[in-house]
Design a protein around this motif. Sequence first.
Motif, mmCIF file in Angstrom:
data_model
loop_
_atom_site.group_PDB
_atom_site.id
_atom_site.type_symbol
_atom_site.label_atom_id
_atom_site.label_comp_id
_atom_site.label_asym_id
_atom_site.label_seq_id
_atom_site.Cartn_x
_atom_site.Cartn_y
_atom_site.Cartn_z
ATOM 1 N N TYR A 199 13.336 -40.390 -1.205
ATOM 2 C CA TYR A 199 14.799 -40.447 -1.278
ATOM 3 C C TYR A 199 15.231 -40.491 -2.733
ATOM 4 N N PRO A 200 16.418 -39.927 -3.047
ATOM 5 C CA PRO A 200 16.918 -40.006 -4.428
ATOM 6 C C PRO A 200 17.486 -41.380 -4.757
ATOM 7 N N ILE A 201 17.694 -42.214 -3.728
ATOM 8 C CA ILE A 201 18.300 -43.533 -3.917
ATOM 9 C C ILE A 201 17.196 -44.585 -3.886
ATOM 10 N N PRO A 202 17.011 -45.342 -4.952
ATOM 11 C CA PRO A 202 15.899 -46.298 -5.029
ATOM 12 C C PRO A 202 15.859 -47.309 -3.888
ATOM 13 N N ASP A 203 17.008 -47.857 -3.496
ATOM 14 C CA ASP A 203 17.012 -48.872 -2.447
ATOM 15 C C ASP A 203 16.447 -48.328 -1.136
ATOM 16 N N MET A 204 16.783 -47.087 -0.811
ATOM 17 C CA MET A 204 16.263 -46.480 0.411
ATOM 18 C C MET A 204 14.782 -46.153 0.256
ATOM 19 N N ASN A 205 14.400 -45.723 -0.937
ATOM 20 C CA ASN A 205 12.999 -45.391 -1.192
ATOM 21 C C ASN A 205 12.101 -46.616 -1.062
ATOM 22 N N ASN A 206 12.647 -47.776 -1.421
ATOM 23 C CA ASN A 206 11.848 -48.997 -1.442
ATOM 24 C C ASN A 206 11.833 -49.734 -0.107
ATOM 25 N N ALA A 207 12.606 -49.250 0.883
ATOM 26 C CA ALA A 207 12.695 -50.013 2.129
ATOM 27 C C ALA A 207 12.524 -49.181 3.391
#
Length: 411
Positions: A199-207
């Motif tokens: 994902y381009p969005i870190p929060d989504m990438n990390n969860a």
Amino acid sequence: MASDGTPLATRGLLLRLAWRNLWRNPRRTLIACASIFFAVFLSVLISSTQVGQNQLLIDTVVGSSTGHVQVHGQAYWEKRSLDQSMPRDPVLEQRIAALHGVDHVVPRLETVALVARGTVTKVVPVFGVDPMHEDGMTGFGKRIVRGTTITAWKDGALIGAGLARMLGASAGDTLVMYGQGYQGVTAAGLIHVAGILEYPIPDMNNAAFFLTLGEAQGIFAAEGRITSLAVMLADQEACNATALDMRGLAGAGTEVMTWRELMPELVQAIDVNNGGTVVMLLILYIVIGFGIFSTVVMMTTERRKEFRMVISLGMRRGRLAVVTVIEAVWIALTGAMAGIAGSFPLVLWLHFHPVVLGGEYAKVMLAYGMEPVLPFSVDPVVFWAQGAIVAGLGIVSSVYPVFVVRQALKN
């Protein structure tokens, strides 16, 4: 006779006279039209950006989480517990899908669990999803960069690339998952990593942590149950009407809420964005108004001798005032239409090729869970509203030459 008592022949004469006056001095007319053209052009770009940002914010948050309208168990949104889940009802899903304007109906089982690999553990939100339904709504299948494809995904977990790095996991590895299932049952299992999502969005990438709906129901002892039905609409403005129809379909023990009710903080963020844009546009309108008025004053000053000559030849001041108003209306409408026509190709191109942002602004957008791009909307209201407002400013400015004709030229 016209309805206002003016002979039709006279009205036609006034229109022809106004048209000829405009093109007796093409330079003056083109300057006036150009001032309105650039005013509309600039206001359309600002308004298009504001509407585009709102739409991006809604699509990002709503499209990846709640949907425009959501059906869930009574009190689920308040407690977020599997104990407030509801039985999955395929008949209800079909009836909702048949409602006008409904694009997607997506069943989900959402909870929280602890996942671990080796000595590394992480608490993550777990989404049990129907692969094809979920992909139709969020398009998360295109985010798979390693491992299985969305069509081949039958079991195992799809996890975000950031989460994979934290756990030191890759496609094919096995994770331990531990949590609480339906009615307090202990939920535990060994889950293999079926694929990695980027994902381009870190929060989504990390969860990000997805299981197939059937596997999630089995692990969390919630067979045949879901926590919500997320519904995406073709037109978000139809949320309230669709929610009303859905309440008539949903049975007892369920609750139907729109995204505005589910996420009041998102509504507040949009209101703040709208407020800032309104202030910016008001400042722009003031500048535009003075610019148009200055142009009208310049044109009127140049034509004082012409006005006196026409009146001395016997033309009534009232009819001369009508001619000047017609000229102003034509200039305003021509400039506004040209501004709309000139801005549309650029806005359309920017709509399909949004500006990619960098630096601190990009970091702020990522922090809010949005892709760092500057989107533009092609909503017709953007063009017609700005064209009408600026054209209205031009028409209001025609009061000045009327005042000159009726007052100053009496001397």
